[in-house]
Design a protein around this motif. Structure first.
Motif, PDB file in Angstrom:
ATOM      1  N   SER A 137      14.294  30.735  47.088  1.00  0.00           N
ATOM      2  CA  SER A 137      14.269  30.543  45.647  1.00  0.00           C
ATOM      3  C   SER A 137      13.535  31.726  45.031  1.00  0.00           C
ATOM      4  O   SER A 137      12.881  32.500  45.729  1.00  0.00           O
ATOM      5  CB  SER A 137      13.563  29.229  45.278  1.00  0.00           C
ATOM      6  OG  SER A 137      12.255  29.183  45.810  1.00  0.00           O
ATOM      7  N   ALA A 143       9.253  30.142  41.213  1.00  0.00           N
ATOM      8  CA  ALA A 143      10.233  29.170  40.734  1.00  0.00           C
ATOM      9  C   ALA A 143       9.548  27.943  40.163  1.00  0.00           C
ATOM     10  O   ALA A 143       8.556  27.441  40.706  1.00  0.00           O
ATOM     11  CB  ALA A 143      11.179  28.775  41.858  1.00  0.00           C
ATOM     12  N   ASP A 172      14.622  25.628  38.111  1.00  0.00           N
ATOM     13  CA  ASP A 172      15.151  26.737  38.893  1.00  0.00           C
ATOM     14  C   ASP A 172      15.819  26.203  40.151  1.00  0.00           C
ATOM     15  O   ASP A 172      15.730  25.022  40.471  1.00  0.00           O
ATOM     16  CB  ASP A 172      14.034  27.720  39.255  1.00  0.00           C
ATOM     17  CG  ASP A 172      13.555  28.519  38.062  1.00  0.00           C
ATOM     18  OD1 ASP A 172      14.359  28.734  37.139  1.00  0.00           O
ATOM     19  OD2 ASP A 172      12.366  28.924  38.056  1.00  0.00           O
ATOM     20  N   TYR A 173      16.450  27.115  40.910  1.00  0.00           N
ATOM     21  CA  TYR A 173      17.250  26.689  42.061  1.00  0.00           C
ATOM     22  C   TYR A 173      16.673  27.165  43.383  1.00  0.00           C
ATOM     23  O   TYR A 173      16.091  28.250  43.485  1.00  0.00           O
ATOM     24  CB  TYR A 173      18.678  27.236  41.947  1.00  0.00           C
ATOM     25  CG  TYR A 173      19.485  26.649  40.803  1.00  0.00           C
ATOM     26  CD1 TYR A 173      19.946  25.341  40.865  1.00  0.00           C
ATOM     27  CD2 TYR A 173      19.780  27.416  39.675  1.00  0.00           C
ATOM     28  CE1 TYR A 173      20.685  24.799  39.821  1.00  0.00           C
ATOM     29  CE2 TYR A 173      20.521  26.889  38.633  1.00  0.00           C
ATOM     30  CZ  TYR A 173      20.970  25.577  38.709  1.00  0.00           C
ATOM     31  OH  TYR A 173      21.694  25.050  37.676  1.00  0.00           O
ATOM     32  N   GLU A 202      18.585  22.093  42.415  1.00  0.00           N
ATOM     33  CA  GLU A 202      17.678  22.283  41.294  1.00  0.00           C
ATOM     34  C   GLU A 202      16.324  21.643  41.581  1.00  0.00           C
ATOM     35  O   GLU A 202      16.239  20.493  42.019  1.00  0.00           O
ATOM     36  CB  GLU A 202      18.272  21.690  40.021  1.00  0.00           C
ATOM     37  CG  GLU A 202      17.435  21.951  38.781  1.00  0.00           C
ATOM     38  CD  GLU A 202      18.102  21.462  37.510  1.00  0.00           C
ATOM     39  OE1 GLU A 202      17.391  21.347  36.486  1.00  0.00           O
ATOM     40  OE2 GLU A 202      19.325  21.200  37.537  1.00  0.00           O
ATOM     41  N   GLY A 226      17.504  36.502  39.436  1.00  0.00           N
ATOM     42  CA  GLY A 226      18.253  35.306  39.795  1.00  0.00           C
ATOM     43  C   GLY A 226      19.504  35.555  40.593  1.00  0.00           C
ATOM     44  O   GLY A 226      20.116  34.602  41.090  1.00  0.00           O
ATOM     45  N   THR A 262      26.003  29.832  34.570  1.00  0.00           N
ATOM     46  CA  THR A 262      25.104  28.799  34.066  1.00  0.00           C
ATOM     47  C   THR A 262      25.814  27.552  33.589  1.00  0.00           C
ATOM     48  O   THR A 262      25.200  26.499  33.499  1.00  0.00           O
ATOM     49  CB  THR A 262      24.288  29.337  32.895  1.00  0.00           C
ATOM     50  OG1 THR A 262      25.182  29.823  31.880  1.00  0.00           O
ATOM     51  CG2 THR A 262      23.384  30.463  33.352  1.00  0.00           C
ATOM     52  N   ASN A 267      17.421  32.340  36.334  1.00  0.00           N
ATOM     53  CA  ASN A 267      16.308  32.376  37.286  1.00  0.00           C
ATOM     54  C   ASN A 267      15.671  33.752  37.273  1.00  0.00           C
ATOM     55  O   ASN A 267      16.325  34.748  37.036  1.00  0.00           O
ATOM     56  CB  ASN A 267      16.797  32.080  38.708  1.00  0.00           C
ATOM     57  CG  ASN A 267      17.152  30.631  38.878  1.00  0.00           C
ATOM     58  OD1 ASN A 267      16.902  29.826  38.001  1.00  0.00           O
ATOM     59  ND2 ASN A 267      17.744  30.292  40.016  1.00  0.00           N
ATOM     60  N   SER A 268      14.420  33.800  37.556  1.00  0.00           N
ATOM     61  CA  SER A 268      13.775  35.102  37.682  1.00  0.00           C
ATOM     62  C   SER A 268      12.773  35.054  38.808  1.00  0.00           C
ATOM     63  O   SER A 268      12.076  34.095  38.995  1.00  0.00           O
ATOM     64  CB  SER A 268      13.081  35.481  36.380  1.00  0.00           C
ATOM     65  OG  SER A 268      12.108  34.534  36.060  1.00  0.00           O
TER      66      SER A 268
END
Length: 739
Positions: A584, A588, A592-593, A626, A668, A695, A718-719
């Motif tokens: 991830s 996160a 987020d994933y 998620e 992401g 998304t 995501n970042s």
């Protein structure tokens, strides 16, 4: 200055029925190039599965690696420069691509803009020249270091493990089986920066062998953006006392860069199955014998343990079976030498040994031998910048063929994937943030196994159409110190004990007869030197009656030391085939994933039994889950589905096949590494792809490049950073999991 986050306190570290493909494919990543006299077969006939391949988002090829090699150990530096390992390349490639190594892409940086517009897709490799080198969409691959480079003032060779008295543990020094050539299998790379700019620091690299290894190389970046390595100051952690005192490591595969800025190296101990494939210990007891069911771990302390499959074939003939994980018993005796065992099974000493006279006998090692319960864990390299780092193993997180962990930003929740056939995805939740424990041995928490609950998963549906919904079953709670104390009970068991415990024949009078007698006794009644079948069943009975907190104290060790067998016994979904990666974004947060890589969706995930019975897709699946408010995940959504083995080149050439490592970049996007069979491709090279998530919630089925006109969305917000994992190598014993 970038510092490691640690508390302000003192730290003490004191199968034959199923498979017809080659054993080389079975061994996969680490050892395929070392298996001779076996021909590979074409993939099996495979009906078309709807929506395979499929991509929710975009997928572009960034690099193709040299022939024979996997793409392993992806990492992206702070400025966007990518790096990966060249693992076990063909020796027939032109230099320097005939030797393993670690390199970066000079002249290219990912823009971290959240889309794949920063490079044009790389063409497929077609000519011999293209297939023999490392290619990229942009930039040039430059080696930082290669196998057996001289390091540490010239006293060691990069990736090569030594005995306590300084002998290199290689085939030209010792006779016996080795898990891949020494230093041939560099894998995970994690960079621990020592300045805020991220231009200086230490590169930690896993070496997927047995004995295993982690190297540390000082590297730095100049004003022109080029990286260089200080090999003179590089070290092999395996040859330092702190790691040797832990018993060393086995098959170090992928890992993670922890939120407290340390490398976590995962041991992919394929030899841990005590029951093969979907069998349970209860099946053995009900049947009254382990025939057709018993797995590799039961033969751990057998003289020449990896010879058990040939022996089983000889004993049982047409009734023989594949001993899951037997091939990963290679390297165990080399590991004993690493620990300081007398080499009594060698016909000559390291001093006078030559290729003409060396051989490995079945004389049992009786002084020092590795404890099976000390291998198959996540290893946290604490104090990474010290002269000698201080590693700790997280025994409390369970024992498996770990591909990788993924530590969440709550500093407590850890997800892990166990590679191989019929394996698990696990979760560990610490009682408090892991770095807050003054002594890592005090780390306490709860280990969980998954249970897939939705009916759609048990129908013959295309994997692209089904989210896997699951709950977590609590296996037990313990501290790391408790788990280590349970493990220590088995420290003094040797190959002599194997014979004297399980054979009535005196091995000193008739060694061959004693070995056969012991082998057959273990098939019938299990290895009495370690945790017994009866103990596992007693634990499961008490667990089901009284819950995880109601088991007798002496049985609390079972789910931590025999994680797979225990989880299977209470009905957890231990059906995942080659769970090869988890990652991830760094930092996160809920929403987020977490990405999970399943290299092949077949066998136990595509049969008529168990919780998951989907349509078979040999090309594999990438799922994402998620994060919920408490960092739990409960749904796996398919976002990339590979091709069927029967798909032609116009489909297979541009599809992701046999996903291995996954690495989530700061924006992401996800780096997806292959450890692929050729399938119907026009080329045989593995590739590195960049996945650009979308998304929106619409799940239309795109073409194999992900550019479905009905699903144009890209980027998921995501970042952060991430990691992934390698190690393709099904551990069923008789061939890759294509049937």
């Amino acid at each position: 200055m970038t510092e490691t986050y640690l508390p302000n306190c003192m730290v003490e570290f004191t199968r034959r029925k199923l498979m017809a493909t080659s054993v080389a494919a079975t061994l996969g990543a680490s050892v395929s190039s070392n298996v001779t006299g076996i021909e590979s077969t074409e993939p099996p006939e495979d009906d078309d599965t709807p929506h395979a391949p499929y991509v929710k988002g975009g997928l572009k090829r960034f690099s193709s690696t040299a022939f024979g090699a996997e793409v392993t150990g992806p990492f992206v530096f702070k400025d966007g420069t990518p790096l990966y390992s060249l693992q076990h390349p063909s020796r027939d490639n032109p230099a320097p691509y005939n030797k393993s190594g670690i390199g970066y892409f000079s002249g290219f940086q990912f823009s971290m803009g959240g889309s794949n517009d920063d490079f044009d897709e790389l063409s497929t490799p077609q000519t011999n020249e293209e297939q023999g080198t490392i290619r990229s969409a942009d930039g040039e691959y430059v080696f930082l270091a290669q196998e057996e480079d001289r390091i540490n003032g010239g006293t060691e060779r990069l990736g090569v493990v030594q005995t306590p008295d300084g002998w290199d543990i290689t085939r030209d020094v010792f006779a016996g089986t080795q898990y891949g050539d020494a230093a041939y299998n560099p894998d995970c790379n994690e960079f621990v920066a020592t300045n805020d700019e991220g231009t200086e620091g230490y590169l930690f690299t896993n070496w997927e062998n047995s004995p295993g290894n982690i190297s540390r190389i000082p590297i730095s970046q100049d004003a022109d953006g080029e990286w260089s390595a200080d090999l003179e100051s590089a070290i092999n952690l395996a040859n330092t006392e702190p790691l040797r005192e832990l018993g060393g490591t086995r098959i170090n595969c992928y890992g993670d860069l922890s939120p407290w800025n340390t490398m976590i190296s995962s041991e992919e101990n394929y030899a841990h199955p005590r029951v093969s494939l979907t069998a349970t210990v209860g099946d053995i007891v009900e049947q009254g014998t382990g025939k057709n069911l018993v797995g590799a771990s039961q033969f751990w302390n057998r003289p020449n343990p990896n010879g058990i499959q040939e022996a089983i074939d000889g004993y049982y003939g047409d009734e023989s079976w594949a001993v899951q994980g037997y091939w990963a018993l290679t390297g165990l005796e080399f590991l004993a030498y690493y620990l300081g065992a007398e080499q009594i099974d060698q016909t000559s000493s390291p001093v006078d040994q030559s290729a003409e006279d060396e051989s490995n006998t079945t004389e049992p090692i009786g002084d020092t031998y590795p404890n099976p319960y000390r291998y198959g864990y996540h290893v946290d390299v604490r104090e990474p910048t010290a002269e000698t780092p201080q590693p700790v193993k997280y025994y409390v997180m369970g024992r498996a063929a770990w591909e990788a962990p993924d530590v969440q930003s709550d500093l407590k929740t850890v997800y892990g994937c166990s590679d191989g056939d019929s394996k698990g995805i696990y979760k560990f939740v610490a009682d408090e943030p892991i770095p807050d424990f003054c002594d890592p041995m005090d780390t306490a928490g709860t280990l969980y196994a998954p249970k897939v609950t939705n009916e759609e998963a048990a129908k013959k549906n295309p994997p692209a159409d089904v989210d896997l919904e699951f709950e977590w079953i609590e296996l037990g709670h313990a501290t790391n110190r408790e788990a280590e104390e349970w493990i220590a009970e088995y420290d003094d068991i040797t190959q002599v004990d194997y014979l004297e415990t399980h054979a009535e024949t005196d091995w000193q009078e008739d060694l061959d007869a004693a070995i056969e007698e012991a082998d057959k006794e273990i098939v019938e009644n299990g290895n009495q030197n370690y945790i017994t079948n009866e103990e596992i069943l007693a634990w499961a009975e008490q667990f089901e009656r009284d819950g995880p907190d109601g088991v007798d104290d002496e049985l609390r060790k079972v789910p931590f030391l025999e994680t797979r067998a225990a989880a299977k016994e209470i009905g957890a979904t231990i059906e995942f085939n080659k769970a090869e990666g988890v990652d991830s974004v760094a930092g996160a947060q809920p929403g987020d994933y977490v990405y999970f890589a399943i290299s092949e969706l077949n066998d136990a995930m595509a049969d008529t039994l168990g919780d998951v019975r989907l349509d078979r897709v040999d090309g594999g699946v990438v799922y994402r889950a998620e994060l919920e408010d408490d960092y739990n995940v409960s749904t796996l959504e398919p976002v990339i589905v590979g091709p069927d083995a029967s798909d032609p080149a116009d489909v297979a050439d541009d599809a992701l096949i046999n996903i291995d490592n996954v690495y989530v970049m700061d924006d992401g996007r996800v780096l997806c590494c292959e450890d692929a069979d050729k399938f119907g491709r026009s080329y045989s090279n593995d590739c590195l792809y960049v996945y650009d998530p979308e998304t929106d919630d619409d799940r239309g089925h795109g073409n194999d490049d992900g550019d479905d006109e009905d699903n144009p969305g890209k980027g998921d917000g995501n970042s952060g950073k991430g990691n992934g994992n390698p190690g393709k190598g099904d551990d069923s014993g008789k061939g890759k999991a294509n049937s």
